[in-house]
Design a protein around this motif. Structure first.
Motif, mmCIF file in Angstrom:
data_model
loop_
_atom_site.group_PDB
_atom_site.id
_atom_site.type_symbol
_atom_site.label_atom_id
_atom_site.label_comp_id
_atom_site.label_asym_id
_atom_site.label_seq_id
_atom_site.Cartn_x
_atom_site.Cartn_y
_atom_site.Cartn_z
ATOM 1 N N SER A 162 0.803 -1.165 0.156
ATOM 2 C CA SER A 162 0.160 0.050 -0.124
ATOM 3 C C SER A 162 0.634 1.294 -0.084
ATOM 4 O O SER A 162 1.776 1.423 0.817
ATOM 5 N N MET A 163 0.602 2.129 -0.823
ATOM 6 C CA MET A 163 1.503 3.524 -1.061
ATOM 7 C C MET A 163 0.695 4.781 -0.840
ATOM 8 O O MET A 163 -0.496 4.861 -1.624
ATOM 9 N N SER A 164 1.072 5.642 -0.318
ATOM 10 C CA SER A 164 0.573 6.826 -0.276
ATOM 11 C C SER A 164 -0.843 7.034 0.109
ATOM 12 O O SER A 164 -1.783 7.758 -0.486
ATOM 13 N N SER A 165 -1.193 6.219 0.986
ATOM 14 C CA SER A 165 -2.647 5.943 1.152
ATOM 15 C C SER A 165 -2.822 6.019 2.881
ATOM 16 O O SER A 165 -1.824 6.277 3.627
ATOM 17 N N VAL A 166 -3.911 6.282 2.974
ATOM 18 C CA VAL A 166 -4.419 6.132 4.808
ATOM 19 C C VAL A 166 -5.608 5.087 4.963
ATOM 20 O O VAL A 166 -6.546 4.901 4.098
ATOM 21 N N LYS A 167 -5.351 4.551 6.141
ATOM 22 C CA LYS A 167 -6.131 3.465 6.607
ATOM 23 C C LYS A 167 -6.588 2.218 5.575
ATOM 24 O O LYS A 167 -7.472 1.835 5.262
ATOM 25 N N SER A 168 -5.309 2.014 5.055
ATOM 26 C CA SER A 168 -5.290 0.834 4.119
ATOM 27 C C SER A 168 -5.129 -0.352 5.414
ATOM 28 O O SER A 168 -4.689 -0.277 6.299
ATOM 29 N N THR A 169 -5.726 -1.611 4.956
ATOM 30 C CA THR A 169 -5.615 -2.649 5.671
ATOM 31 C C THR A 169 -5.095 -4.091 4.551
ATOM 32 O O THR A 169 -5.695 -4.255 3.881
ATOM 33 N N ASP A 199 4.800 5.367 2.504
ATOM 34 C CA ASP A 199 4.296 6.514 2.635
ATOM 35 C C ASP A 199 2.583 6.723 3.154
ATOM 36 O O ASP A 199 2.110 7.556 2.564
ATOM 37 N N ASP A 200 2.551 5.640 3.686
ATOM 38 C CA ASP A 200 1.117 5.455 4.156
ATOM 39 C C ASP A 200 1.112 6.003 5.679
ATOM 40 O O ASP A 200 2.052 6.365 6.515
ATOM 41 N N SER A 201 -0.197 6.456 5.956
ATOM 42 C CA SER A 201 -0.800 6.711 7.512
ATOM 43 C C SER A 201 -1.771 5.653 8.006
ATOM 44 O O SER A 201 -2.673 5.523 7.224
ATOM 45 N N LEU A 202 -1.591 5.365 9.112
ATOM 46 C CA LEU A 202 -2.788 4.786 9.921
ATOM 47 C C LEU A 202 -3.108 3.405 9.312
ATOM 48 O O LEU A 202 -4.480 3.168 9.267
ATOM 49 N N SER A 203 -2.344 2.791 8.575
ATOM 50 C CA SER A 203 -2.864 1.627 7.944
ATOM 51 C C SER A 203 -2.405 0.397 8.738
ATOM 52 O O SER A 203 -1.912 0.671 9.719
ATOM 53 N N HIS A 226 3.583 6.545 8.820
ATOM 54 C CA HIS A 226 3.359 6.831 10.440
ATOM 55 C C HIS A 226 1.900 6.199 10.736
ATOM 56 O O HIS A 226 1.068 5.694 10.159
ATOM 57 N N GLY A 227 1.898 5.628 12.153
ATOM 58 C CA GLY A 227 0.951 5.060 12.909
ATOM 59 C C GLY A 227 0.567 3.619 12.173
ATOM 60 O O GLY A 227 -0.610 3.220 12.135
ATOM 61 N N ILE A 228 1.465 2.718 11.975
ATOM 62 C CA ILE A 228 0.975 1.380 11.181
ATOM 63 C C ILE A 228 1.184 0.348 12.345
ATOM 64 O O ILE A 228 2.005 0.385 12.928
ATOM 65 N N LEU A 229 0.131 -0.432 12.230
ATOM 66 C CA LEU A 229 -0.206 -1.414 13.175
ATOM 67 C C LEU A 229 0.240 -2.742 12.425
ATOM 68 O O LEU A 229 -0.447 -2.914 11.395
ATOM 69 N N ASP A 230 1.138 -3.250 13.015
ATOM 70 C CA ASP A 230 1.649 -4.554 12.386
ATOM 71 C C ASP A 230 1.478 -5.745 13.340
ATOM 72 O O ASP A 230 1.940 -5.538 14.438
ATOM 73 N N THR A 261 5.742 6.210 15.202
ATOM 74 C CA THR A 261 5.266 5.116 14.708
ATOM 75 C C THR A 261 4.774 4.161 15.659
ATOM 76 O O THR A 261 4.699 4.252 16.705
ATOM 77 N N THR A 262 3.588 3.370 15.143
ATOM 78 C CA THR A 262 2.620 2.491 15.934
ATOM 79 C C THR A 262 3.887 1.407 16.528
ATOM 80 O O THR A 262 5.048 1.540 16.581
#
Length: 281
Positions: A162-169, A199-203, A226-230, A261-262
């Motif tokens: 996922s690139m340059s996106s917000v809240k992808s899963t 370049d994602d956020s909150l994914s 930023h804010g990526i949950l793994d 980051t998460t």
């Protein structure tokens, strides 16, 4: 559906790209971490709901934790509302920018709700293009998109991204043999990523499985994600990798995180969770 990509002369086997027009302007003033607004030189054409790509220039805002010589400070955010040249953000900023930094801000209408599911890509023999460039599944410029219940084998440089996106899963996927090889050989480039946010956020990258991946998970980009949950399950050879802390991978049973980051982490059936400190969640 399983796609045999061994002889396809393409960079991506399946790629959803946002081609909407981009509105570009410059940041005026500063952005403080956790701020909910910013001021730009020209607010014309910017609307609520747009993605905002906030990117420093390398001469004033290098990404100091990355050694590629081109990555910069920055983030992806969303526009909540616009008042003249003041842009109100949908969630708190992750990045500090001072008056002395040159910062470009680009805005684009996102693709919403894109879903890629129940598709397999198999490329165990390499592909017609340079394996360092070949990739499997990808999406770019989205909000609330997902790649789930897919299978990727031998997808070169990047299997699911996922690139340059917000809240992808990215969830419920199986990734095997995530390596990039020199063409026509079994020699590994030293690259290859299984599940990736750039370049994602909150994914989120949750409930996936990786086997024999050079790096099972990569959180990076031309500027930080930023804010990526793994939360992932891994078997066999593989690294958990986060370029914001260290560009070189380490063995997968090490977990680490950095201020913006998460949580990162996992492997060998170890599950770890950390809350995003910058958002106070």
């Amino acid at each position: 559906l399983i796609i045999d990509a061994n002889n396809l002369n393409v960079k991506w086997t399946l790629f959803v790209e946002n081609t909407n027009p981009v509105v570009s302007t410059e940041l005026t003033g500063t952005i403080a971490r956790s701020a909910l607004s910013m001021t730009v030189a020209n607010g014309a054409g910017i609307k609520a709901g747009m993605l905002a790509y906030i990117k420093g220039s390398f001469d004033t805002s290098p990404w100091s934790c990355d050694n590629r010589g081109s990555a910069v400070k920055g983030e992806t955010n969303e526009v909540k509302s616009v008042n003249g040249n003041t842009i109100n953000l949908n969630f708190p900023a992750f990045t500090n920018f001072s008056n002395s930094e040159n910062v470009i801000v680009e805005f684009v209408e996102p693709l919403r709700g894109i879903e890629i599911s129940n598709i397999g890509i198999s490329c165990p023999e390499g592909c017609a293009v340079d394996a360092r460039q070949y990739r499997g599944f990808g999406l770019k410029g989205c909000i609330d998109a997902s790649i789930h219940d897919c299978y990727g084998c031998g997808c070169g440089m990047s299997c699911l991204e996922s690139m340059s996106s917000v809240k992808s899963t990215l969830y419920g996927n199986q990734v095997d043999e995530a390596y990039a090889y020199y063409p026509g050989t079994s020699t590994i480039y030293g690259l290859g990523y299984g599940l990736r946010c750039s370049d994602d956020s909150l994914s989120s990258i949750v409930n996936n499985r990786g086997e024999n991946a050079r790096h099972c998970v990569d959180i990076s980009g031309d500027y930080p994600s930023h804010g990526i949950l793994d939360l992932v399950r891994s078997r066999g050879l593989g690294d958990v990798y986060k370029r914001q802390v260290l560009r070189r991978g380490v063995r997968s049973q090490i977990m680490w995180w950095q201020e913006t980051t998460t949580l990162y982490a996992f492997a060998g059936r170890i599950f770890l969770l950390k809350i995003i400190p910058s958002l106070g969640l």
